[in-house]
Design a protein around this motif. Structure first.
Motif, PDB file in Angstrom:
ATOM      1  N   MET A   1       0.838  -1.172   0.000  1.00 16.42           N
ATOM      2  CA  MET A   1       0.000   0.000   0.000  1.00 16.42           C
ATOM      3  C   MET A   1       0.887   1.241   0.000  1.00 16.42           C
ATOM      4  SD  MET A   1      -3.319   0.102   2.443  1.00 16.42           S
ATOM      5  CE  MET A   1      -4.238  -1.336   1.988  1.00 16.42           C
ATOM      6  N   THR A   5      -1.557   6.606   1.095  1.00 12.27           N
ATOM      7  CA  THR A   5      -2.841   5.936   1.367  1.00 12.27           C
ATOM      8  C   THR A   5      -2.940   5.580   2.848  1.00 12.27           C
ATOM      9  OG1 THR A   5      -2.846   5.026  -0.867  1.00 12.27           O
ATOM     10  CG2 THR A   5      -4.285   3.962   0.737  1.00 12.27           C
ATOM     11  N   TYR A   9      -5.724   6.883   5.566  1.00 11.14           N
ATOM     12  CA  TYR A   9      -6.517   5.979   6.400  1.00 11.14           C
ATOM     13  C   TYR A   9      -6.337   6.318   7.879  1.00 11.14           C
ATOM     14  CZ  TYR A   9      -7.133   2.939   2.290  1.00 11.14           C
ATOM     15  OH  TYR A   9      -7.458   2.415   1.074  1.00 11.14           O
ATOM     16  N   ARG A  36      -6.251  -4.753   4.866  1.00 11.26           N
ATOM     17  CA  ARG A  36      -6.658  -5.629   3.742  1.00 11.26           C
ATOM     18  C   ARG A  36      -8.163  -5.564   3.518  1.00 11.26           C
ATOM     19  NH1 ARG A  36      -2.502 -10.244   5.404  1.00 11.26           N
ATOM     20  NH2 ARG A  36      -0.756  -9.554   4.129  1.00 11.26           N
ATOM     21  N   GLN A  39      -8.956  -2.304   1.851  1.00 11.74           N
ATOM     22  CA  GLN A  39      -8.588  -2.387   0.439  1.00 11.74           C
ATOM     23  C   GLN A  39      -9.612  -3.215  -0.347  1.00 11.74           C
ATOM     24  OE1 GLN A  39      -4.824  -4.379  -0.348  1.00 11.74           O
ATOM     25  NE2 GLN A  39      -4.349  -2.803  -1.876  1.00 11.74           N
ATOM     26  N   ARG A  40     -10.056  -4.324   0.235  1.00 15.96           N
ATOM     27  CA  ARG A  40     -11.060  -5.166  -0.435  1.00 15.96           C
ATOM     28  C   ARG A  40     -12.362  -4.406  -0.646  1.00 15.96           C
ATOM     29  NH1 ARG A  40     -15.441  -7.867   0.280  1.00 15.96           N
ATOM     30  NH2 ARG A  40     -15.635  -7.360   2.477  1.00 15.96           N
ATOM     31  N   SER A  42     -12.809  -1.224  -0.784  1.00 23.34           N
ATOM     32  CA  SER A  42     -12.600  -0.126  -1.718  1.00 23.34           C
ATOM     33  C   SER A  42     -12.462  -0.619  -3.152  1.00 23.34           C
ATOM     34  CB  SER A  42     -11.344   0.654  -1.314  1.00 23.34           C
ATOM     35  OG  SER A  42     -11.072   1.667  -2.238  1.00 23.34           O
ATOM     36  N   GLN A  43     -11.589  -1.589  -3.371  1.00 28.66           N
ATOM     37  CA  GLN A  43     -11.284  -2.018  -4.733  1.00 28.66           C
ATOM     38  C   GLN A  43     -12.297  -3.009  -5.296  1.00 28.66           C
ATOM     39  OE1 GLN A  43      -7.225  -3.368  -4.641  1.00 28.66           O
ATOM     40  NE2 GLN A  43      -6.420  -1.296  -4.340  1.00 28.66           N
TER      41      GLN A  43
END
Length: 107
Positions: A1, A5, A9, A36, A39-40, A42-43
């Motif tokens: 990351m 970023t 956060y 994680r 990120q999951r 978000s993405q």
């Protein structure tokens, strides 16, 4: 990351990194798992950061409510055990609700 970023956060309160004496961020295994998940969401799920923050806040509330509910359940179980013990001590007289008419000596 990307470090930027991670800073973002941190500013939003999504993670709270420990700091080294020099001011560097140190992330625990729990923090990494959380990152994680962020990120999951978000993405893969397309959730924006405000939505992710709300999700994380709600998850914390749910955990707190579950802990409180568990404490209540444990207290109820203790009370039931105590009630069962008291009923056992009362014996057969403690359980009877029959009404008996006594007339004294007949004679």
């Amino acid at each position: 990351m990307h470090p930027q970023t991670l800073r973002q956060y941190d500013r939003l309160g999504l993670v709270e990194a420990a700091r080294t004496p020099g001011g560097g961020r140190r992330y625990s295994a729990r923090d990494v798992t959380r990152l994680r998940e962020i990120q999951r969401l978000s993405q893969d799920e397309g959730v924006n950061l405000a939505g992710i923050k709300r999700i994380m806040d709600l998850e914390r509330e749910v955990q707190a409510i579950r802990a409180e509910a568990q404490a209540v359940v444990e207290e109820l179980q203790r009370a039931r055990r105590q009630l069962a013990e008291l009923r056992a001590l009362a014996g057969p007289f403690g359980r009877s609700t029959d009404i008996v008419l006594w007339r004294g000596e007949q004679g």
